[in-house]
Design an enzyme around this catalytic site. Structure first.
Site, mmCIF file in Angstrom:
data_model
loop_
_atom_site.group_PDB
_atom_site.id
_atom_site.type_symbol
_atom_site.label_atom_id
_atom_site.label_comp_id
_atom_site.label_asym_id
_atom_site.label_seq_id
_atom_site.Cartn_x
_atom_site.Cartn_y
_atom_site.Cartn_z
ATOM 1 N N LYS A 177 0.848 -1.203 0.000
ATOM 2 C CA LYS A 177 0.000 0.000 0.000
ATOM 3 C C LYS A 177 0.885 1.256 0.000
ATOM 4 O O LYS A 177 0.718 2.143 -0.832
ATOM 5 C CB LYS A 177 -0.943 0.009 1.229
ATOM 6 C CG LYS A 177 -1.845 -1.218 1.313
ATOM 7 C CD LYS A 177 -2.813 -1.160 2.479
ATOM 8 C CE LYS A 177 -2.165 -1.207 3.850
ATOM 9 N NZ LYS A 177 -1.466 -2.470 4.166
ATOM 10 N N ARG A 215 -0.726 -8.834 13.188
ATOM 11 C CA ARG A 215 -1.275 -7.887 12.195
ATOM 12 C C ARG A 215 -2.047 -8.657 11.117
ATOM 13 O O ARG A 215 -3.081 -8.186 10.621
ATOM 14 C CB ARG A 215 -0.148 -7.052 11.582
ATOM 15 C CG ARG A 215 0.317 -5.950 12.550
ATOM 16 C CD ARG A 215 1.734 -5.515 12.280
ATOM 17 N NE ARG A 215 1.896 -4.858 11.017
ATOM 18 C CZ ARG A 215 3.078 -4.754 10.376
ATOM 19 N NH1 ARG A 215 4.161 -5.281 10.902
ATOM 20 N NH2 ARG A 215 3.149 -4.127 9.232
ATOM 21 N N ARG A 250 11.680 -5.669 5.044
ATOM 22 C CA ARG A 250 11.417 -4.247 4.786
ATOM 23 C C ARG A 250 12.396 -3.361 5.548
ATOM 24 O O ARG A 250 12.711 -3.604 6.698
ATOM 25 C CB ARG A 250 9.993 -3.889 5.197
ATOM 26 C CG ARG A 250 9.765 -2.370 5.163
ATOM 27 C CD ARG A 250 8.346 -1.979 5.180
ATOM 28 N NE ARG A 250 7.640 -2.451 6.346
ATOM 29 C CZ ARG A 250 6.322 -2.323 6.502
ATOM 30 N NH1 ARG A 250 5.611 -1.769 5.549
ATOM 31 N NH2 ARG A 250 5.729 -2.769 7.579
ATOM 32 N N ARG A 293 11.199 -1.379 10.905
ATOM 33 C CA ARG A 293 10.098 -0.836 11.701
ATOM 34 C C ARG A 293 9.906 -1.645 12.983
ATOM 35 O O ARG A 293 10.104 -2.855 12.986
ATOM 36 C CB ARG A 293 8.820 -0.877 10.858
ATOM 37 C CG ARG A 293 8.258 0.499 10.593
ATOM 38 C CD ARG A 293 7.200 0.481 9.560
ATOM 39 N NE ARG A 293 5.978 -0.210 9.974
ATOM 40 C CZ ARG A 293 4.863 -0.208 9.273
ATOM 41 N NH1 ARG A 293 4.812 0.469 8.136
ATOM 42 N NH2 ARG A 293 3.798 -0.843 9.687
ATOM 43 N N ARG A 333 -10.154 0.412 8.506
ATOM 44 C CA ARG A 333 -9.577 -0.891 8.817
ATOM 45 C C ARG A 333 -10.560 -1.779 9.558
ATOM 46 O O ARG A 333 -10.185 -2.860 10.002
ATOM 47 C CB ARG A 333 -8.371 -0.676 9.714
ATOM 48 C CG ARG A 333 -7.060 -0.904 8.999
ATOM 49 C CD ARG A 333 -5.997 -0.607 10.023
ATOM 50 N NE ARG A 333 -4.820 -1.339 9.786
ATOM 51 C CZ ARG A 333 -3.771 -0.831 9.152
ATOM 52 N NH1 ARG A 333 -3.791 0.372 8.650
ATOM 53 N NH2 ARG A 333 -2.699 -1.552 9.027
HETATM 54 P P1 AP5 Z 1 4.766 -1.627 1.959
HETATM 55 O O1 AP5 Z 1 4.479 -0.788 0.771
HETATM 56 O O2 AP5 Z 1 5.502 -0.991 3.091
HETATM 57 O O3 AP5 Z 1 3.434 -2.368 2.449
HETATM 58 P P2 AP5 Z 1 2.173 -1.796 3.200
HETATM 59 O O4 AP5 Z 1 0.979 -2.464 2.588
HETATM 60 O O5 AP5 Z 1 2.190 -0.293 3.223
HETATM 61 O O6 AP5 Z 1 2.425 -2.437 4.616
HETATM 62 P P3 AP5 Z 1 2.350 -1.831 6.073
HETATM 63 O O7 AP5 Z 1 3.065 -2.810 6.954
HETATM 64 O O8 AP5 Z 1 2.804 -0.405 6.125
HETATM 65 O O9 AP5 Z 1 0.845 -1.914 6.331
HETATM 66 P P4 AP5 Z 1 0.199 -2.001 7.638
HETATM 67 O O10 AP5 Z 1 -1.188 -1.920 7.185
HETATM 68 O O11 AP5 Z 1 0.524 -3.154 8.514
HETATM 69 O O12 AP5 Z 1 0.844 -0.759 8.450
HETATM 70 P P5 AP5 Z 1 0.380 0.719 8.680
HETATM 71 O O13 AP5 Z 1 1.562 1.579 8.619
HETATM 72 O O14 AP5 Z 1 -0.807 1.070 7.858
HETATM 73 O O15 AP5 Z 1 5.584 -2.910 1.446
HETATM 74 C C1 AP5 Z 1 6.063 -3.874 2.377
HETATM 75 C C2 AP5 Z 1 7.419 -4.430 1.889
HETATM 76 O O16 AP5 Z 1 7.215 -5.166 0.697
HETATM 77 C C3 AP5 Z 1 8.463 -3.337 1.561
HETATM 78 O O17 AP5 Z 1 9.722 -3.806 1.966
HETATM 79 C C4 AP5 Z 1 8.379 -3.206 0.027
HETATM 80 O O18 AP5 Z 1 9.618 -2.796 -0.530
HETATM 81 C C5 AP5 Z 1 8.017 -4.640 -0.375
HETATM 82 N N1 AP5 Z 1 7.195 -4.705 -1.571
HETATM 83 C C6 AP5 Z 1 6.171 -3.876 -1.929
HETATM 84 N N2 AP5 Z 1 5.637 -4.291 -3.105
HETATM 85 C C7 AP5 Z 1 6.347 -5.406 -3.483
HETATM 86 C C8 AP5 Z 1 6.290 -6.299 -4.608
HETATM 87 N N3 AP5 Z 1 5.390 -6.128 -5.607
HETATM 88 N N4 AP5 Z 1 7.162 -7.340 -4.640
HETATM 89 C C9 AP5 Z 1 8.078 -7.521 -3.660
HETATM 90 N N5 AP5 Z 1 8.192 -6.696 -2.580
HETATM 91 C C10 AP5 Z 1 7.336 -5.669 -2.502
HETATM 92 O O19 AP5 Z 1 -0.161 0.622 10.190
HETATM 93 C C11 AP5 Z 1 0.733 0.376 11.258
HETATM 94 C C12 AP5 Z 1 -0.058 0.324 12.565
HETATM 95 O O20 AP5 Z 1 -0.702 1.601 12.796
HETATM 96 C C13 AP5 Z 1 -1.204 -0.697 12.620
HETATM 97 O O21 AP5 Z 1 -0.759 -1.991 12.965
HETATM 98 C C14 AP5 Z 1 -2.097 -0.055 13.704
HETATM 99 O O22 AP5 Z 1 -1.571 -0.293 14.985
HETATM 100 C C15 AP5 Z 1 -1.973 1.428 13.387
HETATM 101 N N6 AP5 Z 1 -3.018 1.867 12.442
HETATM 102 C C16 AP5 Z 1 -2.836 2.333 11.178
HETATM 103 N N7 AP5 Z 1 -4.012 2.623 10.599
HETATM 104 C C17 AP5 Z 1 -4.965 2.332 11.510
HETATM 105 C C18 AP5 Z 1 -6.382 2.393 11.502
HETATM 106 N N8 AP5 Z 1 -7.063 2.784 10.412
HETATM 107 N N9 AP5 Z 1 -7.041 2.010 12.626
HETATM 108 C C19 AP5 Z 1 -6.385 1.606 13.720
HETATM 109 N N10 AP5 Z 1 -5.044 1.502 13.789
HETATM 110 C C20 AP5 Z 1 -4.344 1.854 12.696
#
Ligand code: AP5
Length: 208
Positions: free
Chosen positions: A13, A164, A125, A153, A88
């Site tokens: 994402k 997660r 990552r 991270r 979410r």
């Molecule tokens: P990346 O692009 O970083 O993936 P992502 O989908 O953004 O993953 P996140 O871990 O950031 O999502 P998340 O939903 O767990 O975390 P968030 O920050 O939203 O890619 C991942 C890796 O894969 C990278 O190394 C990249 O290079 C690689 N990659 C990408 N595409 C690829 C491909 N095609 N092939 C190979 N490799 C690839 O949330 C974190 C925390 O915040 C949550 O756990 C929660 O505690 C809180 N939070 C956030 N939003 C909310 C909400 N709405 N409600 C409540 N709590 C929330």
């Protein structure tokens, strides 16, 4: 365009959001990034969010919903936005619809990635502490001048990754039905080269 990006942790994402938002000329708003900025700044919000984030749990809705509503009130989000990581759960999806009024969002774009690929991606990552860019040690290594600035991270350790994933399946996956019933769900296979995934997304959004 009012777009929400939905997918498991590590679906890509954050990696894809910037490119899509640039093409749509809307701000990319990532709730995880806003929480992490608050954690780094040691704000009250950050201190509250950190204990949930480190364990891989969702930050409570009343905190998250208010933060998103405030952000969507800002001037740059009035003509459209891309939300990355929000909503979410169905409570957040309903809150977003109420906040936006009758029209709601335009598209919910689902990035589909199996769990075993999620684990491979998140364990490798690395994020730049200087530019915020996201890399992967194997699939998308940081360039030479970034290498000494990248870090892992706090929530990319095995127990948090497993939690997660569970949270995604139990609490977030139901919003796919919610948007499907509204006729707004578009699904994209997000496994493969970064560029190929970007092309599939642009095609699904009719931006190619
Ligand atoms: P990346 O692009 O970083 O993936 P992502 O989908 O953004 O993953 P996140 O871990 O950031 O999502 P998340 O939903 O767990 O975390 P968030 O920050 O939203 O890619 C991942 C890796 O894969 C990278 O190394 C990249 O290079 C690689 N990659 C990408 N595409 C690829 C491909 N095609 N092939 C190979 N490799 C690839 O949330 C974190 C925390 O915040 C949550 O756990 C929660 O505690 C809180 N939070 C956030 N939003 C909310 C909400 N709405 N409600 C409540 N709590 C929330």
């Amino acid at each position: 365009m009012r777009l929400v990006l939905v997918g498991p942790p590590g679906a890509g994402k954050g990696t894809q959001a910037g490119m899509i938002a640039e093409k749509l000329n809307v701000p990319a708003i990532a709730t995880g990034d806003i929480f992490r900025a608050n954690v780094a700044g040691e704000t009250e919000l950050g201190l509250e969010a950190k204990r949930y984030m480190d364990a891989g749990d969702l930050v409570p809705d009343e905190v998250t919903n208010k933060m998103v509503a405030d952000r969507l009130n800002e001037a740059d989000a009035q003509e459209g936005f891309l939300l990355d990581g929000y909503p979410r759960n169905t409570g957040q999806a309903q809150f977003l619809d109420e906040t936006l009024g009758s029209h709601g969002i335009d598209v919910a774009l689902e990035l589909r990635v199996p769990d075993e690929e999620v684990v491979r991606r998140l364990s490798g990552r690395r994020t730049s502490t200087v530019t915020g860019k996201v890399y992967h040690v194997e699939f998308n290594p940081p360039p030479e001048d970034e290498r000494e600035h990248v870090k892992q991270r706090d929530d990319d350790h095995p127990e948090a990754i497993q939690n997660r994933l569970k949270v995604f399946h139990d609490q977030t996956a139901p919003i796919l039905d919610y948007y499907s019933q509204q006729g707004k769900l578009q699904g994209v296979d997000a496994v493969g080269e970064l560029d190929s995934v970007t092309k599939r997304i642009m095609k699904a959004l009719k931006l190619d």
